[in-house]
Scaffold this motif. Structure first.
Motif, mmCIF file in Angstrom:
data_model
loop_
_atom_site.group_PDB
_atom_site.id
_atom_site.type_symbol
_atom_site.label_atom_id
_atom_site.label_comp_id
_atom_site.label_asym_id
_atom_site.label_seq_id
_atom_site.Cartn_x
_atom_site.Cartn_y
_atom_site.Cartn_z
ATOM 1 N N LEU A 67 39.942 31.208 38.548
ATOM 2 C CA LEU A 67 39.245 31.360 37.289
ATOM 3 C C LEU A 67 39.423 32.789 36.754
ATOM 4 O O LEU A 67 39.429 33.749 37.523
ATOM 5 N N GLU A 68 39.548 32.922 35.445
ATOM 6 C CA GLU A 68 39.710 34.229 34.840
ATOM 7 C C GLU A 68 38.550 35.152 35.194
ATOM 8 O O GLU A 68 38.735 36.343 35.431
ATOM 9 N N GLU A 69 37.371 34.579 35.297
ATOM 10 C CA GLU A 69 36.194 35.391 35.630
ATOM 11 C C GLU A 69 36.238 35.979 37.034
ATOM 12 O O GLU A 69 35.520 36.924 37.342
ATOM 13 N N ASP A 70 37.107 35.436 37.885
ATOM 14 C CA ASP A 70 37.244 35.951 39.243
ATOM 15 C C ASP A 70 38.275 37.079 39.356
ATOM 16 O O ASP A 70 38.387 37.713 40.398
ATOM 17 N N LEU A 71 39.008 37.325 38.281
ATOM 18 C CA LEU A 71 40.012 38.398 38.286
ATOM 19 C C LEU A 71 39.325 39.756 38.160
ATOM 20 O O LEU A 71 38.264 39.860 37.532
ATOM 21 N N PRO A 72 39.947 40.808 38.723
ATOM 22 C CA PRO A 72 39.362 42.143 38.538
ATOM 23 C C PRO A 72 39.478 42.562 37.070
ATOM 24 O O PRO A 72 40.333 42.056 36.338
ATOM 25 N N ALA A 73 38.652 43.495 36.693
ATOM 26 C CA ALA A 73 38.695 43.990 35.308
ATOM 27 C C ALA A 73 40.041 44.629 35.012
ATOM 28 O O ALA A 73 40.679 45.198 35.901
ATOM 29 N N ALA A 74 40.452 44.531 33.761
ATOM 30 C CA ALA A 74 41.760 45.084 33.339
ATOM 31 C C ALA A 74 41.719 46.589 33.350
ATOM 32 O O ALA A 74 40.733 47.223 33.180
#
Length: 74
Positions: A67-74
């Motif tokens: 899920l995109e929400e599980d990716l680290p912040a850009a």
């Protein structure tokens, strides 16, 4: 899609642990017939495993969902 035997699940889990370098990876048979086999790391489900048999040859496909929400912040 054919059901996986307990032996297949164990063999597939061992192979994936070796290939991906993670002893925390597990392949879990579903609790009810007709549900997907799950792929998990440290107890967190990350995807599903599908077994295919064509002309006597068996293969396994893994679908991993991130899920995109599980990716680290850009």
């Amino acid at each position: 899609m054919a059901d996986m035997t307990p032996s297949e699940v164990t063999r597939l889990q061992t192979t994936l642990q070796r290939l991906l370098g993670s002893p925390k990876l597990t392949v879990n048979k579903p609790s009810r017939k007709g549900m997907s086999v799950e792929l998990a790391v440290a107890g967190e489900v990350i995807g599903t495993v599908h077994r295919d048999e064509d002309e006597g040859e068996v293969s396994y496909a893994i679908h991993i969902t991130i899920l995109e929400e599980d990716l680290p912040a850009a």
